[in-house]
Design a protein around this motif. Sequence first.
Motif, PDB file in Angstrom:
ATOM      1  N   ASP A 111       0.819  -1.220   0.000  1.00 38.60           N
ATOM      2  CA  ASP A 111       0.000   0.000   0.000  1.00 38.60           C
ATOM      3  C   ASP A 111       0.856   1.275   0.000  1.00 38.60           C
ATOM      4  N   ASN A 112       0.303   2.310  -0.601  1.00 40.88           N
ATOM      5  CA  ASN A 112       0.884   3.669  -0.547  1.00 40.88           C
ATOM      6  C   ASN A 112       2.266   3.809  -1.178  1.00 40.88           C
ATOM      7  N   LYS A 113       2.585   2.927  -2.113  1.00 37.38           N
ATOM      8  CA  LYS A 113       3.897   2.983  -2.777  1.00 37.38           C
ATOM      9  C   LYS A 113       4.115   4.369  -3.394  1.00 37.38           C
ATOM     10  N   ILE A 114       5.296   4.928  -3.153  1.00 36.70           N
ATOM     11  CA  ILE A 114       5.589   6.268  -3.687  1.00 36.70           C
ATOM     12  C   ILE A 114       5.968   6.200  -5.166  1.00 36.70           C
ATOM     13  N   CYS A 115       5.996   7.352  -5.790  1.00 36.44           N
ATOM     14  CA  CYS A 115       6.457   7.510  -7.179  1.00 36.44           C
ATOM     15  C   CYS A 115       5.503   6.924  -8.212  1.00 36.44           C
ATOM     16  N   THR A 116       4.240   6.690  -7.852  1.00 38.58           N
ATOM     17  CA  THR A 116       3.340   6.087  -8.827  1.00 38.58           C
ATOM     18  C   THR A 116       2.641   7.140  -9.693  1.00 38.58           C
ATOM     19  N   GLY A 117       2.759   8.416  -9.312  1.00 41.53           N
ATOM     20  CA  GLY A 117       2.121   9.449 -10.132  1.00 41.53           C
ATOM     21  C   GLY A 117       3.133  10.251 -10.930  1.00 41.53           C
ATOM     22  N   GLU A 118       4.402   9.931 -10.734  1.00 47.60           N
ATOM     23  CA  GLU A 118       5.472  10.739 -11.311  1.00 47.60           C
ATOM     24  C   GLU A 118       5.863  10.295 -12.723  1.00 47.60           C
ATOM     25  N   GLU A 119       6.525  11.201 -13.422  1.00 45.72           N
ATOM     26  CA  GLU A 119       7.157  10.876 -14.698  1.00 45.72           C
ATOM     27  C   GLU A 119       8.564  10.373 -14.398  1.00 45.72           C
ATOM     28  N   SER A 120       9.149   9.642 -15.340  1.00 52.17           N
ATOM     29  CA  SER A 120      10.502   9.115 -15.132  1.00 52.17           C
ATOM     30  C   SER A 120      11.512  10.214 -14.842  1.00 52.17           C
ATOM     31  N   ALA A 121      11.400  11.313 -15.594  1.00 58.75           N
ATOM     32  CA  ALA A 121      12.367  12.398 -15.408  1.00 58.75           C
ATOM     33  C   ALA A 121      12.236  13.016 -14.023  1.00 58.75           C
ATOM     34  N   GLN A 122      10.990  13.056 -13.527  1.00 57.38           N
ATOM     35  CA  GLN A 122      10.767  13.596 -12.174  1.00 57.38           C
ATOM     36  C   GLN A 122      11.456  12.746 -11.121  1.00 57.38           C
ATOM     37  N   CYS A 123      11.332  11.430 -11.246  1.00 58.87           N
ATOM     38  CA  CYS A 123      11.963  10.536 -10.269  1.00 58.87           C
ATOM     39  C   CYS A 123      13.479  10.648 -10.335  1.00 58.87           C
ATOM     40  N   ARG A 124      13.976  10.735 -11.546  1.00 55.45           N
ATOM     41  CA  ARG A 124      15.423  10.875 -11.735  1.00 55.45           C
ATOM     42  C   ARG A 124      15.921  12.142 -11.027  1.00 55.45           C
ATOM     43  N   ASP A 125      15.240  13.254 -11.272  1.00 52.35           N
ATOM     44  CA  ASP A 125      15.679  14.529 -10.706  1.00 52.35           C
ATOM     45  C   ASP A 125      15.456  14.581  -9.198  1.00 52.35           C
ATOM     46  N   CYS A 126      14.327  14.039  -8.779  1.00 47.61           N
ATOM     47  CA  CYS A 126      13.999  14.029  -7.351  1.00 47.61           C
ATOM     48  C   CYS A 126      15.086  13.290  -6.585  1.00 47.61           C
ATOM     49  N   LEU A 127      15.458  12.122  -7.083  1.00 44.21           N
ATOM     50  CA  LEU A 127      16.474  11.364  -6.350  1.00 44.21           C
ATOM     51  C   LEU A 127      17.827  12.032  -6.404  1.00 44.21           C
ATOM     52  N   GLU A 128      18.151  12.606  -7.542  1.00 43.10           N
ATOM     53  CA  GLU A 128      19.436  13.297  -7.645  1.00 43.10           C
ATOM     54  C   GLU A 128      19.521  14.417  -6.596  1.00 43.10           C
ATOM     55  N   ARG A 129      18.434  15.165  -6.482  1.00 43.93           N
ATOM     56  CA  ARG A 129      18.384  16.255  -5.513  1.00 43.93           C
ATOM     57  C   ARG A 129      18.513  15.730  -4.084  1.00 43.93           C
ATOM     58  N   ARG A 130      17.768  14.672  -3.805  1.00 41.90           N
ATOM     59  CA  ARG A 130      17.805  14.114  -2.447  1.00 41.90           C
ATOM     60  C   ARG A 130      19.210  13.634  -2.083  1.00 41.90           C
ATOM     61  N   ILE A 131      19.869  12.993  -3.040  1.00 44.36           N
ATOM     62  CA  ILE A 131      21.205  12.452  -2.770  1.00 44.36           C
ATOM     63  C   ILE A 131      22.201  13.595  -2.584  1.00 44.36           C
ATOM     64  N   ARG A 132      22.057  14.616  -3.441  1.00 46.66           N
ATOM     65  CA  ARG A 132      22.978  15.747  -3.331  1.00 46.66           C
ATOM     66  C   ARG A 132      22.806  16.464  -1.989  1.00 46.66           C
ATOM     67  N   SER A 133      21.552  16.541  -1.521  1.00 49.89           N
ATOM     68  CA  SER A 133      21.281  17.274  -0.276  1.00 49.89           C
ATOM     69  C   SER A 133      21.957  16.640   0.931  1.00 49.89           C
ATOM     70  N   ILE A 134      22.345  15.369   0.821  1.00 51.89           N
ATOM     71  CA  ILE A 134      23.007  14.731   1.972  1.00 51.89           C
ATOM     72  C   ILE A 134      24.501  14.514   1.698  1.00 51.89           C
ATOM     73  N   GLY A 135      25.011  15.200   0.667  1.00 55.89           N
ATOM     74  CA  GLY A 135      26.463  15.176   0.468  1.00 55.89           C
ATOM     75  C   GLY A 135      26.998  14.039  -0.391  1.00 55.89           C
TER      76      GLY A 135
END
Length: 352
Positions: free
Chosen positions: A316-340
């Motif tokens: 239930d409630n799996k994330i990223c099911t409404g997103e586009e591929s490019a959104q997930c790519r960028d979202c994760l890149e940002r998240r990873i960069r934010s923690i160094g």
Amino acid sequence: MSSPLFDQKELADKLINEHKLSLREYAFLIENRTQESSETLREAAVKVRRQIYGDEVYLRGLIEISSYCKNDCLYCGIRKSNRAAERYRLSEEEILSCCREGYALGYRTFVLQGGEDLWFTDERLIPLIEEIKKEFPDCAVTLSLGERSKASYEALFSAGADRYLLRHETADKAHYERLHPSSMSFENRMRCLEELKEIGYQVGCGFMVGSPYQTTETLAEDLKFVETFKPDMCGIGPFVPHRNTPFKDFPQGTAELCCFLLSVLRLISPSLLLPSTTALGTIDPNGREKGILAGANVVMPNLSPTEVRKKYELYDNKICTGEESAQCRDCLERRIRSIGYRVVTSRGDVKK
Ligand code: 5AD
Ligand code: FES
């Protein structure tokens, strides 16, 4: 007065130096973990990961190719008995078009994952794998298609598949039997993993954290299994109940235990490819960042067509099911960069 069986500090040092513990020691380490011992292991895990992989986090594009499944795992939302699940399967052309989109976004590994769908015979998979390897020779193809015969694994490897993910789910036979119907067997699961390794795949096993009937002892067996089987990858994520399964009323696993185990796995096998999973990001909004900070070094953004994402619902409630591929790519890149850390667009093979 009885003295404690083991000392957390000594166990942590032993694990850091020797990369292995006895079953009883693993169980003790888990059972008696404290904030302090978790932090010690986390720091040591991050340190060894940095020595091998620097600040690099590998990207895998996950393509969920089919939600048909002939199995009936009690925890899984796409089990065959879930009549409410909407089923889909991607065509060869759709899969190739996900790869093209992924390639443009910088992915150099494609993970083809699906339920055990009998439509995906070797005759259909071989040309598909060959085509992906021909069009993207600098990419790795990872398969995650469940239990198959050795002949099939060999044929798919010959067609060009590089890696295979098959979570063992639990290394305890009695526990395995409580998570699966009698039509599935622990022995066959283990046979598949051995054969995949023999054939030459980079192999990934893995398990859920907090699955029903899991105990400290079964988790100790999972750790011992990883220590002795020596996989290249190990996927772990919290169990998350799915409303249409027999396990709907069981509690979900915790991010805390999942992160603790990521650190322990990193110390057991310093070069292990360890994803920070979508399930971890589902139960905690910062779960995937926490996973990286605990010792994980892989993320697997979703590359499936947006129209099918909601149908590949393992929990239930799996994330990223409404997103586009490019959104997930960028979202994760940002998240990873934010923690160094830094996502890199190489194939990301295991460093041995
Ligand atoms: N919660 C968390 N993980 C799950 N998986 C399947 N169902 C669930 C669930 N309810 C995991 C299994 C499987 C992988 C593809 O997803 O471990 O191997
Ligand atoms: Fe999919 Fe963040 S990774 S939206």
